[in-house]
Design a protein around this motif. Structure first.
Motif, PDB file in Angstrom:
ATOM      1  N   CYS A  42       0.716  -1.206   0.547  1.00 43.52           N
ATOM      2  CA  CYS A  42       0.204  -0.052  -0.519  1.00 43.52           C
ATOM      3  C   CYS A  42       1.212   1.551   0.222  1.00 43.52           C
ATOM      4  O   CYS A  42       1.731   1.291   0.725  1.00 43.52           O
TER       5      CYS A  42
ATOM      6  N   CYS B  83      -0.311   3.577   3.566  1.00 42.20           N
ATOM      7  CA  CYS B  83       0.261   3.274   4.670  1.00 42.20           C
ATOM      8  C   CYS B  83       1.039   2.112   5.074  1.00 42.20           C
ATOM      9  O   CYS B  83       1.968   2.590   5.912  1.00 42.20           O
TER      10      CYS B  83
ATOM     11  N   CYS C 137      -6.784  -1.791   0.636  1.00 39.19           N
ATOM     12  CA  CYS C 137      -5.454  -2.072   1.490  1.00 39.19           C
ATOM     13  C   CYS C 137      -6.296  -2.449   2.416  1.00 39.19           C
ATOM     14  O   CYS C 137      -6.890  -2.238   3.313  1.00 39.19           O
TER      15      CYS C 137
ATOM     16  N   CYS D 249      -5.256  -0.023   6.259  1.00 39.22           N
ATOM     17  CA  CYS D 249      -5.530   1.314   6.169  1.00 39.22           C
ATOM     18  C   CYS D 249      -7.010   1.791   5.098  1.00 39.22           C
ATOM     19  O   CYS D 249      -8.073   2.931   5.127  1.00 39.22           O
TER      20      CYS D 249
HETATM   21 ZN    ZN Z   1      -2.810   0.846   4.087  1.00 41.58          ZN
END
Ligand code: ZN
Ligand code: ADP
Ligand code: ZN
Length: 745
Positions: free
Chosen positions: A451, A454, A494, A497
Motif C-alpha cells: 500500500c 500506509c 488495503c 487502512c
Molecule cells: Zn494501507
C-alpha cells in the motif's frame, strides 16, 4: 597398482569410483589428484577422469580391469586434501563427486603459457657504440639501427622486448639471429606470467594501528604462535579498518612461512581492495576472478603451487588455491550472498573455508560490519571467537542518517521519487561540488504487493514472508506464499487502512537517471547496473570516473554499496529502502539490514561529514530502524528472536529441494514422491511442494520442497536418500533435483 578414478561426467549413476590398472611406466605420474585418460564403457570411449585413491589390491577380476591410457602430466594435480575436501562438500551439500572435484580444482588443464622473448645486449655500452659506428661506416644501416635501438633503452642492461625490435626498429628475425651469432646481443626467452595486476601498482605503507585494531592483531598472533587454530569473526563498523587488520595478520602468517587466501565478493574485486593488498605485498599477491582468461587463471594457480606467490585474493573459487602450507583464510564481507554457490555443488564458502582450515590446522578470519546471523550466532555459542571494532579508523565519523517517510510525501502531494528532504540535500551538494550516491534497492523488484499510503505489505499469515503476486491475463489476481503454498485473493483495497493505492511496486535505474535529469538538469550522472557494467573493466571504469570526480551523482543498484571508498561523497540517498524486505524469503530482513547499513557506510568516508537519507514506506520496521541507527546488535536481537520462534536457520536447518522437469505434472509428481519418503524420519517438518519463486525458467518447470530439522546430519541423510532414489528410479529420468542447505537457491 590400481587407481580409483572418478569419470569426468556429471551423471549421477556414474558418480562412483571405477578401478583401473596403472601400467608400470605410469606409476610415477599416477598420483592422487592427477587427471588421466581412460577407456570407458562398452565402446571403450576415451574419457577423462581423476585419480582419487590408489591401492595394491584389485576390487574386481584383475583380467577384466582396464588400464589407464595416459596420465595428463601437464594438468594441475590437486593436493590430496583437496580431494578429501571435495568428498566432504559432496556429502554436506549434495551434487556429484565430479561436480565437487571441479569445484576444488577450478583450473584443471594447462593453458599454453605465453613465452615472451627479450633482446639484451651482450656487449658493454662502449663496445656497442663502437660496433654501431662500424656498421654505419659499412653502410649496414639495418644492423646499425638495431644497435642504436639497444643503446636508446632507458635501462641499457635490461634491453627491450623482441617485438619492439621487430616493429619499432624494423628488424627481421634473421637479422637478430645473425647479431646473436656474432655475440653482439642475446635473445632470451623467459616465461612470463600473465599478471593481472601488473598495471595497477600503487605502493601503500602500513598504517599505525589504533588500540582496537592492535588488540585483535595481538590476540591472533598469540593464538597463532601457540599453535592454536580458531575461527574468528571481526565485527567492525564500516570503515573501522578491518582491511588494515587483515593485512597485519597476513604479514605475520607470511613471516612464519605460511600462505594466506583472502576471499572478497566478486563485485569488490577490481578496484580498491585489491590495490591495497597489492600496494602492501607487491608481487607476493595474486588475484583470481571470473573475468580473467583461462590462461591467466591457470598461471595464478601454477604460481601458487610453485610457491611464487603467498597471497591469493579472489571470490569463492580462490578458496581452493593449491597452497602447500596454508596458514590463514580471510573472508571479507562475510555476510555476502555471493559466497553461496548457485550451481552444484551448492556449497557455502564460509563452511568450506572452515573445513579446509581444520584439515590443515589453519585459521579463518571473517569480517563484516553486518555479520550473517549464522556467524554471529556461532560467536554466541562459542564456535567462533568474536572480536570487535567499534570506531571508524582515522578521523572519519559515522554518517548521520535521516529517515524520509514516503507515505507522508504522498500525503503532501509530492509524487516524485525523491522526497523533499532528499531534493534539498542534493541541491546543497551540487552547489558545494560534493558528490552523491543514489542507491536503488532493486532486490525483490516488483515481487510483492503493498500500500502506498500506509506501507502495509501483504504477508503470509503463517510464514512471515511477503506473498508473491501471480499474474493471470496480464493482471495480478492471486497472491501465493512459496514456503507453505497459502493463497490469497489480490485485495482491492488495503486491508490495513482501506486505501485503494495498493499494487505491485518497482523502480529501475534508468527511470531514476531520467528523473535526475528532470529535477537537476545541471548534474552530471553516472549509472551503474548490469547494463552499464558489461565487459572486463566495466565496474572499475565507472568507479574510477566517479573517484576522479567526473560526475556529481552515481546511480546504481546493490553493486555500488560494497566496499568502495570515495572521499568526496557526502550524501547517500536510498530510494526505496524497503523493496528488499519483501522478497518472500526468511532472510529478507537480514539482507535488507545489511544492504542499508552498508549503504549508510558509504557516506562521509573522508574528512567531510556524511549524510544519508533513507526513503521508505515502512519507517517502523526494525531492519530500517536498526540500519539507520547503525546498530547491528539491536537488529540481531530482534531477528534471532524471530528465527527462534519460526524455527528458521541458524536455530534450525532448512534443506531446499528444487525439482526440475519440462513436464509440469512430472515435476509435481516427483516432488510428492520425495515428500512421501521423508515420513520415515523423525522431527522433520516438510513444507510444500509448491511452485518455486521462479516457477518456470526456459521452459523447465520448477517445484520446491522445504525440509526443516534441527539435525543437519539428518538432512544430509535425506539428501542421500533422494539422490539414491534418483539414481535407481528410471521413471524420473527426465527430471533433475538440486539441494541448497540453509540458503536460498
Ligand atoms: Zn494501507
Ligand atoms: P573497513 O575494511 O573496516 O571498511 P578499511 O580498512 O577500509 O576499513 O579502513 C577505512 C579507512 O581508514 C581506509 O581509508 C584506511 O586506510 C583507514 N585506516 C584504517 N586503519 C587506519 C589507522 N590505524 N590509522 C589511520 N587510518 C586508518
Ligand atoms: Zn506461508
Amino acid at each position: 597398482m590400481f587407481a580409483d578414478i572418478i569419470v569426468d561426467v556429471s551423471v549421477k549413476s556414474l558418480d562412483r569410483p571405477f578401478q583401473y590398472l596403472v601400467p608400470e611406466e605410469m606409476v610415477a605420474d599416477a598420483v592422487i589428484g592427477a587427471s588421466v585418460i581412460i577407456p570407458f564403457g562398452k565402446g571403450n570411449r576415451e574419457m577423462k577422469g581423476y585419480i582419487i585413491g590408489l591401492s595394491g589390491t584389485a576390487k574386481y577380476d584383475i583380467h577384466k580391469t582396464k588400464s589407464i591410457l595416459r596420465v595428463e602430466k601437464q594438468g594441475v594435480v590437486a593436493e590430496s586434501h583437496l580431494l578429501s575436501l571435495a568428498y566432504w562438500i559432496k556429502e554436506n551439500f549434495g551434487g556429484t563427486m565430479n561436480d565437487a572435484i571441479k569445484a576444488v580444482m577450478p583450473v584443471r588443464k594447462e593453458v599454453k603459457e605465453k613465452v615472451a622473448r627479450h633482446i639484451i645486449p651482450a656487449l658493454s655500452r662502449k663496445e656497442m657504440e663502437q660496433k654501431k659506428v662500424y656498421f654505419e661506416q659499412k653502410h649496414n644501416t639495418a644492423r646499425a639501427r638495431i644497435l642504436q635501438g639497444l643503446l636508446e633503452q632507458k635501462d641499457y642492461e635490461k634491453g627491450a622486448p623482441y617485438e619492439t625490435f621487430l616493429h619499432r626498429f624494423k628488424a627481421t628475425a634473421a637479422l637478430l639471429k645473425g647479431l646473436e651469432e656474432k655475440g653482439i646481443l642475446k635473445i632470451v626467452s623467459k616465461q612470463i606470467y600473465r599478471d593481472p595486476l601488473s598495471d595497477n601498482r600503487v605502493v601503500t605503507k602500513a598504517k599505525v594501528l589504533n588500540e582496537e585494531q592492535r588488540t585483535i592483531v595481538e590476540q591472533f598472533i598469540t593464538d597463532f604462535d601457540a599453535g592454536i587454530r580458531k575461527d574468528y569473526l571481526i565485527h567492525g563498523v564500516t570503515g573501522s579498518g578491518k582491511t588494515e587488520v587483515y593485512m597485519n595478520l597476513i604479514d605475520h602468517v607470511l613471516q612464519k612461512g605460511k600462505q594466506a587466501i583472502v576471499l572478497i565478493p566478486e563485485i569488490a574485486l577490481t578496484f580498491q581492495t585489491v590495490q591495497r593488498f597489492y600496494g602492501r605485498f607487491g608481487s607476493k599477491v595474486s588475484i583470481m576472478h571470473s573475468r580473467l582468461s583461462a590462461g591467466e587463471r591457470y598461471d595464478q594457480f601454477v604460481r601458487a603451487k610453485r610457491g611464487e606467490i603467498q597471497i591469493m585474493i579472489g571470490p569463492r573459487s580462490a578458496l581452493f588455491t593449491p597452497f602447500s602450507n596454508l596458514g590463514l583464510i580471510v573472508i571479507d564481507e562475510e555476510h555476502e550472498s555471493s559466497y553461496q554457490s548457485d550451481s552444484p555443488p551448492k556449497y557455502h564458502a564460509r563452511e568450506v573455508a572452515v573445513q579446509r582450515a581444520k584439515m590443515l590446522h589453519a585459521s579463518v578470519v571473517m569480517g563484516s560490519a553486518t555479520p550473517s546471523l549464522e556467524a554471529y550466532y556461532r560467536c554466541q555459542t562459542g564456535e567462533y571467537s568474536l572480536m570487535t571494532l567499534t570506531k571508524r579508523a582515522g578521523n572519519a565519523q559515522m554518517a548521520e542518517v535521516e529517515i524520509a517517510d514516503l507515505r507522508a510525501e504522498l500525503k503532501a502531494r509530492n509524487f516524485s521519487i525523491f522526497s523533499r528532504r532528499l531534493q534539498e540535500e542534493i541541491k546543497v551538494r551540487l552547489q558545494k561540488r560534493e558528490q552523491i550516491i543514489l542507491f536503488i534497492n532493486r532486490r525483490g523488484y516488483a515481487g510483492f504487493v503493498s500500500c502506498r499510503e500506509c506501507g502495509e505489505v501483504i504477508q503470509c499469515d503463517s510464514c512471515s514472508v511477503a506473498m508473491k503476486p501471480h499474474e493471470y491475463k496480464g493482471k495480478v489476481s492471486i497472491l501465493k506464499c512459496h514456503y507453505c503454498g497459502a493463497q490469497k485473493q489480490m485485495p482491492k483495497v488495503c486491508p490495513a487502512c482501506g486505501s485503494k493505492y495498493i499494487g505491485t511496486f518497482g523502480l529501475g535505474t534508468q527511470q531514476v537517471e531520467e528523473m535526475i535529469h528532470k529535477h537537476f538538469p545541471e548534474a552530471r550522472v553516472l549509472r551503474m547496473d548490469a547494463d552499464t557494467t558489461s565487459g572486463k573493466e566495466g565496474h572499475s571504469r565507472i568507479l574510477q570516473q566517479f573517484a576522479q570526480q567526473k560526475a556529481d551523482i552515481l546511480v546504481g543498484t546493490q553493486m555500488i554499496v560494497k566496499g568502495h571508498d570515495f572521499e568526496n561523497v557526502t550524501l547517500v540517498g536510498i530510494l526505496a529502502a524497503d523493496l528488499s524486505l519483501n522478497t518472500g524469503s526468511y532472510r529478507a530482513a537480514e539482507r535488507t539490514f545489511a544492504l542499508l547499513a552498508q549503504a549508510c557506510g558509504r557516506a562521509g568516508r573522508g574528512k567531510k561529514a556524511g549524510k544519508v537519507i533513507l526513503q521508505t514506506y515502512q519507517p517502523d520496521h526494525y531492519s530500517i530502524q536498526c540500519a539507520a541507527a547503525q546498530d547491528y546488535k539491536a537488529f540481531y536481537r530482534q531477528e534471532i528472536a524471530k528465527r527462534q520462534m519460526l524455527q528458521y536457520p541458524p536455530i534450525s536447518n532448512i534443506l531446499e529441494v528444487l525439482v526440475f522437469s519440462e513436464k509440469e505434472e512430472k515435476a509435481a509428481m516427483l516432488a510428492e514422491v520425495l515428500k512421501s519418503k521423508t515420513i520415515s524420519y523423525h522431527d522433520m517438518i516438510v513444507l510444500g511442494p509448491n511452485d518455486a519463486p521462479i516457477a518456470k525458467l526456459r521452459d523447465v518447470y520448477r517445484k520446491i520442497l522445504y525440509i526443516r530439522s534441527k539435525d543437519y546430519q539428518m538432512l544430509c541423510n535425506v539428501k542421500d536418500h533422494f539422490e539414491k532414489f534418483m539414481q535407481t528410479s528410471h521413471m524420473y529420468n527426465d527430471c533433475r533435483i538440486t539441494f541448497t542447505f540453509n540458503n536460498e537457491s
